[in-house]
Every structure is written in structure tokens, then in C-alpha cells.
Design a protein around this motif. Structure first.
Motif, mmCIF file in Angstrom:
data_model
loop_
_atom_site.group_PDB
_atom_site.id
_atom_site.type_symbol
_atom_site.label_atom_id
_atom_site.label_comp_id
_atom_site.label_asym_id
_atom_site.label_seq_id
_atom_site.Cartn_x
_atom_site.Cartn_y
_atom_site.Cartn_z
ATOM 1 N N VAL A 268 0.846 -1.211 0.000
ATOM 2 C CA VAL A 268 0.000 0.000 0.000
ATOM 3 C C VAL A 268 0.878 1.257 0.000
ATOM 4 O O VAL A 268 0.678 2.176 -0.804
ATOM 5 C CB VAL A 268 -0.949 -0.008 1.218
ATOM 6 C CG1 VAL A 268 -1.562 1.350 1.447
ATOM 7 C CG2 VAL A 268 -2.037 -1.047 1.036
ATOM 8 N N PHE A 269 1.857 1.272 0.893
ATOM 9 C CA PHE A 269 2.721 2.449 0.968
ATOM 10 C C PHE A 269 3.578 2.614 -0.279
ATOM 11 O O PHE A 269 3.827 3.731 -0.741
ATOM 12 C CB PHE A 269 3.599 2.379 2.219
ATOM 13 C CG PHE A 269 2.931 2.946 3.434
ATOM 14 C CD1 PHE A 269 1.978 2.211 4.115
ATOM 15 C CD2 PHE A 269 3.227 4.222 3.877
ATOM 16 C CE1 PHE A 269 1.345 2.734 5.228
ATOM 17 C CE2 PHE A 269 2.605 4.753 4.987
ATOM 18 C CZ PHE A 269 1.647 4.013 5.660
ATOM 19 N N SER A 270 4.035 1.504 -0.821
ATOM 20 C CA SER A 270 4.862 1.553 -2.021
ATOM 21 C C SER A 270 4.074 2.148 -3.191
ATOM 22 O O SER A 270 4.581 3.006 -3.923
ATOM 23 C CB SER A 270 5.343 0.153 -2.374
ATOM 24 O OG SER A 270 5.871 0.120 -3.657
ATOM 25 N N LYS B 177 6.266 5.473 -5.318
ATOM 26 C CA LYS B 177 6.363 5.240 -6.767
ATOM 27 C C LYS B 177 6.685 3.787 -7.117
ATOM 28 O O LYS B 177 7.513 3.504 -7.979
ATOM 29 C CB LYS B 177 7.424 6.161 -7.396
ATOM 30 C CG LYS B 177 7.051 7.628 -7.326
ATOM 31 C CD LYS B 177 8.208 8.514 -7.751
ATOM 32 C CE LYS B 177 7.853 9.972 -7.459
ATOM 33 N NZ LYS B 177 8.993 10.859 -7.557
ATOM 34 N N ARG B 178 6.031 2.860 -6.399
ATOM 35 C CA ARG B 178 6.140 1.419 -6.677
ATOM 36 C C ARG B 178 7.566 0.891 -6.579
ATOM 37 O O ARG B 178 7.928 -0.062 -7.269
ATOM 38 C CB ARG B 178 5.572 1.077 -8.057
ATOM 39 C CG ARG B 178 4.094 1.333 -8.115
ATOM 40 C CD ARG B 178 3.517 1.010 -9.447
ATOM 41 N NE ARG B 178 2.184 1.598 -9.549
ATOM 42 C CZ ARG B 178 1.515 1.734 -10.663
ATOM 43 N NH1 ARG B 178 2.044 1.331 -11.790
ATOM 44 N NH2 ARG B 178 0.319 2.261 -10.666
ATOM 45 N N HIS B 179 8.347 1.490 -5.674
ATOM 46 C CA HIS B 179 9.655 0.895 -5.397
ATOM 47 C C HIS B 179 9.475 -0.330 -4.525
ATOM 48 O O HIS B 179 8.454 -0.510 -3.871
ATOM 49 C CB HIS B 179 10.558 1.910 -4.671
ATOM 50 C CG HIS B 179 11.149 2.901 -5.607
ATOM 51 N ND1 HIS B 179 11.387 4.195 -5.260
ATOM 52 C CD2 HIS B 179 11.566 2.803 -6.892
ATOM 53 C CE1 HIS B 179 11.904 4.839 -6.281
ATOM 54 N NE2 HIS B 179 12.024 4.016 -7.283
ATOM 55 N N THR B 180 10.531 -1.176 -4.508
ATOM 56 C CA THR B 180 10.410 -2.444 -3.771
ATOM 57 C C THR B 180 10.732 -2.290 -2.291
ATOM 58 O O THR B 180 10.283 -3.093 -1.474
ATOM 59 C CB THR B 180 11.366 -3.509 -4.353
ATOM 60 O OG1 THR B 180 11.736 -3.166 -5.651
ATOM 61 C CG2 THR B 180 10.730 -4.872 -4.334
#
Lengths: 75, 113
Positions: free
Chosen positions: A30-32, A37-40
Motif C-alpha cells: 500500500v505504501f509503495s 512510486k512502486r519501489h520495492t
């Protein structure tokens, strides 16, 4: 600690680890998606935090049998 | 005006979603003690089959998954009995080795007679 009790504690530990890993993963996703920005790395961080919490709970649960509680000490 | 408000609304929405997720996680006891975690897992396991059925009905898929065959194999019991067998074999090994050695020596002696 009897073997049955130990077995139940281990079952609880594994169930708790699964729940916390899943929760950490979910919150990390959710936070990513929302903020990072969809970082791992938030996903890894969330999973790690979840596993760490499960480990701490398990450690506490397994040690609790040998802890002398204040109420028992006073009686 | 709209150009200035839009990022604020976007940020507020994101914060709301993230805050809601954290609140749901906290409220359902997922971050609590081992007992709460085990209870939550039990509830999730109980809730999955009806949810799957609901979704299958919603999509019009009436196929039923074949049920897993019940295995009588208990891994824990098998492991425990395996450990016991290994340790007892190891403790009997010296005696048995001596016995087999004597038997083989006797056999060879009988052959040479």
C-alpha cells in the motif's frame, strides 16, 4: 513445559509469523504504491518488520513459561 | 485554483487510504500478540471458502473444485518416529556389529572345516 504446550506454542508462533508477514507485505505494498512510486524497498521493509514482530512475539511466548511473575513472587 | 487544490486532494486521499489500511490492521489485532495472530489466521481460513464461493457465483462459474483427498499421513508423527528409530539404531549399532562379526567369523570357520 510439557510437549503438548510446546507444540501449541510453536503452532501459534508459525500462525502468527504467517499473519504478520502477510500484514507487513500488504501494508508495504500500500505504501509503495501510494507514496514511493512502486519501489520495492517499502515492501521489503514491511515484510521485515512483520517477521521481526513475529520473532519477538514467539521469543516472548516461549520464554514466558520460565518467567517468574511479580504476583507469583508476592504470594 | 483547481490546479492548486488537486495535489492537496490527491495527497489527502492517499493519506486517507494509508491511514485506513493501518487502522484496519491495528483494529483487527493483526499486529498484536501471538494469540491474536493465530485467531486472525483462523478467521481468515474460515472466511476464504465462502468468499471464493461468492465470487464464483458472481462470475457465473459453477464449477466446483475437487476436494483434496484426506491423507492419513501425519508428518510430525513420521518425523518423530524416524528420529526415535535412528537413535535406537545408533545405540544398538555397536552390539549388533559385534554380533554380526562373531556370526561371520563363525560362518567362515564353518566353511573352512
Amino acid at each position: 513445559m510439557s510437549e503438548n504446550e510446546l507444540g501449541k506454542k510453536w503452532d501459534r508462533c508459525l500462525a502468527d509469523a504467517a499473519v504478520k508477514l502477510g500484514t507487513g507485505l500488504g501494508v508495504g505494498i500500500v505504501f509503495s504504491v501510494l507514496f514511493f512510486k512502486r519501489h520495492t524497498w517499502p515492501i521489503s521493509l514491511g515484510s521485515g518488520v512483520g517477521l521481526g514482530m513475529a520473532y519477538a512475539n514467539c521469543q516472548n511466548d516461549l520464554r514466558s513459561h520460565y518467567m517468574i511473575r511479580k504476583a507469583e513472587k508476592e504470594t | 485554483m483547481a490546479a492548486r487544490i488537486l495535489p492537496v486532494i490527491k495527497l489527502t486521499t492517499k493519506l486517507g487510504i494509508a491511514g485506513g489500511a493501518l487502522y484496519v490492521v491495528y483494529d483487527s489485532g493483526l499486529l498484536g500478540s501471538s494469540e491474536q495472530g493465530a485467531v486472525a489466521l483462523g478467521k481468515a481460513k474460515a472466511a476464504v471458502p465462502p468468499a471464493v464461493d461468492e465470487w464464483m457465483k458472481y462470475f457465473g462459474v459453477e464449477a466446483q473444485f475437487p476436494t483434496l483427498p484426506k491423507m492419513e499421513f501425519a508428518p510430525l508423527e513420521a518425523w518423530n518416529s524416524g528420529v526415535r528409530w535412528t537413535i535406537s539404531s545408533m545405540s544398538d549399532a555397536p552390539t549388533k556389529a559385534v554380533d554380526y562379526t562373531h556370526q561371520s567369523i563363525q560362518y567362515v570357520k564353518d566353511l573352512t572345516k
